[in-house]
Design an enzyme around this catalytic site. Structure first.
Site, PDB file in Angstrom:
ATOM      1  N   GLY A 220       0.837  -1.205   0.000  1.00  0.00           N
ATOM      2  CA  GLY A 220       0.000   0.000   0.000  1.00  0.00           C
ATOM      3  C   GLY A 220       0.865   1.245   0.000  1.00  0.00           C
TER       4      GLY A 220
ATOM      5  CD  GLU B  22       3.028  -8.314   7.327  1.00  0.00           C
ATOM      6  OE1 GLU B  22       1.812  -8.172   7.302  1.00  0.00           O
ATOM      7  OE2 GLU B  22       3.571  -9.388   7.647  1.00  0.00           O
TER       8      GLU B  22
ATOM      9  CG  ASP C 293      -1.130  -0.859   8.326  1.00  0.00           C
ATOM     10  OD1 ASP C 293      -2.005   0.004   8.161  1.00  0.00           O
ATOM     11  OD2 ASP C 293      -1.030  -1.883   7.620  1.00  0.00           O
TER      12      ASP C 293
ATOM     13  CG  MET D 179      -7.396   1.655   6.012  1.00  0.00           C
ATOM     14  SD  MET D 179      -6.405   1.949   4.533  1.00  0.00           S
ATOM     15  CE  MET D 179      -7.487   1.320   3.283  1.00  0.00           C
TER      16      MET D 179
ATOM     17  NE  ARG E 250      -3.308  -5.829   5.712  1.00  0.00           N
ATOM     18  CZ  ARG E 250      -2.550  -5.810   4.651  1.00  0.00           C
ATOM     19  NH1 ARG E 250      -1.258  -5.980   4.759  1.00  0.00           N
ATOM     20  NH2 ARG E 250      -3.060  -5.606   3.463  1.00  0.00           N
TER      21      ARG E 250
ATOM     22  NE  ARG F 202      -2.717   3.128   0.984  1.00  0.00           N
ATOM     23  CZ  ARG F 202      -3.179   1.947   0.525  1.00  0.00           C
ATOM     24  NH1 ARG F 202      -3.651   1.054   1.369  1.00  0.00           N
ATOM     25  NH2 ARG F 202      -3.146   1.671  -0.750  1.00  0.00           N
TER      26      ARG F 202
END
Ligand code: F6P
Length: 341
Positions: free
Chosen positions: A10, A102, A126, A168, A170, A273
């Site tokens: 992202g 990640e 995140d 957001m 996650r 974002r």
């Protein structure tokens, strides 16, 4: 040296300042840079673009990524892995700098094991990457979310409503936690703490009983309603991650039904974002970008440039991707005092 650069996963504010810093530092060394478009897809399909000073000089304040991004998994199968390795050879890359979270850095780590000389630059809104105190993108995302939350409070107050803001993040509640605390939310729900439906309703009733007729609740997209099991409902991306979103509506319904207060919800989603990176993110992105080039020239591959305290240090990619950095229960308990009255 001939260095490939890609941005994967992202997008988030800070990617462009980081690319800029990489290019500027690499030019000090006389390096040649090859931009790989759309993350690992650029390597897999050999889609490249030149990275010039003219292109990167003005992008310190721009959101998104000039290299574009995608959720392509370079090591999703043996064919993809071999193709990436072959293409890196054909493109004559001496090293590759991967900017990502990640998934992207996990791919870099696995390709390093196959001989590709990768260095990582951590990014994710995140903030869930281990071995670094913060990732760029997070501060910008929280700034946008706090601004949205402050606006929602105005309308909540005017209409005596509860407003639920879904953000957001996650599987990590960092964005929700920081947004909720900084906006003075009445309740914060994060994935690390099981949803306490009764506790939430009780608290909203309590604030009403003491004369406060409106409220703000911040919920992280990764919070699971009790009746939904792991993996249900959402489709998955190439890395096997659920495409999240929608918990805000559920939480709003729970609050309205349980408390009798008119409740609305807003899902902020990808809004956080976009836009210009905050000064903090521009600074951090610039420093990790510079460091990544240093790591390439030191031959410190399979490492990423990380923020630890005030220092930008090299940490093994394995340490960064092994475990997600989630919100510790103790931290949640600490700030819970702000919404327990
Ligand atoms: O990892 C960053 C992130 O914005 C998460 O917070 C969110 O769950 C996910 O990406 C959304 O991904 P996509 O852009 O693929 O919809």
């Amino acid at each position: 040296m001939r260095i490939g650069v890609l941005t994967g996963g992202g997008d988030c504010p800070g990617l462009n300042p980081a690319i800029r810093a990489i290019v500027m530092r690499a030019f000090d060394y006389g390096d040649e840079l090859v931009g790989l478009r759309q993350g690992w897809r650029g390597l897999r399909e050999k889609e490249t673009m030149p990275l010039t000073l003219e292109l990167v000089e003005p992008i310190i304040d721009s959101g998104g990524t000039i290299l574009e991004s995608s959720r392509t998994n370079p090591v999703k199968d043996a064919e993809s892995t071999e193709l990436c390795l072959d293409n890196a050879r054909e493109l004559g890359l001496d090293a590759l700098i991967a900017l990502g979270g990640e998934d992207t850095l996990g791919g870099a780590h696995k390709l390093c094991a196959r001989g590709l000389k990768c260095v990582g630059v951590p990014k994710t809104m995140d903030n869930d990457l281990s071995a670094t105190d913060y990732t760029f993108g997070f501060d910008s995302a929280v700034s946008v979310a706090v601004d949205a939350a402050d606006r929602l409070k105005d309308t909540a107050r005017s209409h005596r409503r509860v407003l639920v803001l879904e953000v957001m993040g996650r599987h990590a509640g960092w964005v929700a936690l920081h947004t909720g605390v900084c906006a003075g939310a009445d309740y914060i729900l994060i994935p690390e703490i099981p949803l306490d439906r009764d506790g939430l309703i009780e608290h909203i009733k309590e604030i009403k009983a003491r004369g406060k007729h409106w409220g703000l609740v911040v919920v992280s997209e990764g919070v699971k309603p009790p009746e939904v099991g792991e993996g249900e409902k959402h489709a998955k991306d190439e890395f096997g991650h659920e495409k999240l979103g929608g918990i805000g509506g559920f939480v709003a319904a729970v609050i309205e039904k349980g408390s009798g207060i008119d409740t609305r919800y807003v899902t902020l989603g990808h809004v956080v974002r976009g836009g210009s990176p905050t000064p903090f993110d521009r600074w951090l992105a610039t420093r990790v970008g510079i460091k990544a080039v240093e790591l390439v020239h030191e031959g410190k591959f399979d490492h990423m440039a990380a923020l630890q305290g005030n220092q930008i240090v090299a940490v093994p990619l394995a340490d960064a991707v092994e475990n997600l950095k989630t919100v510790p229960t103790a931290l949640y308990e600490e700030v819970k005092t702000l919404f327990s009255q």
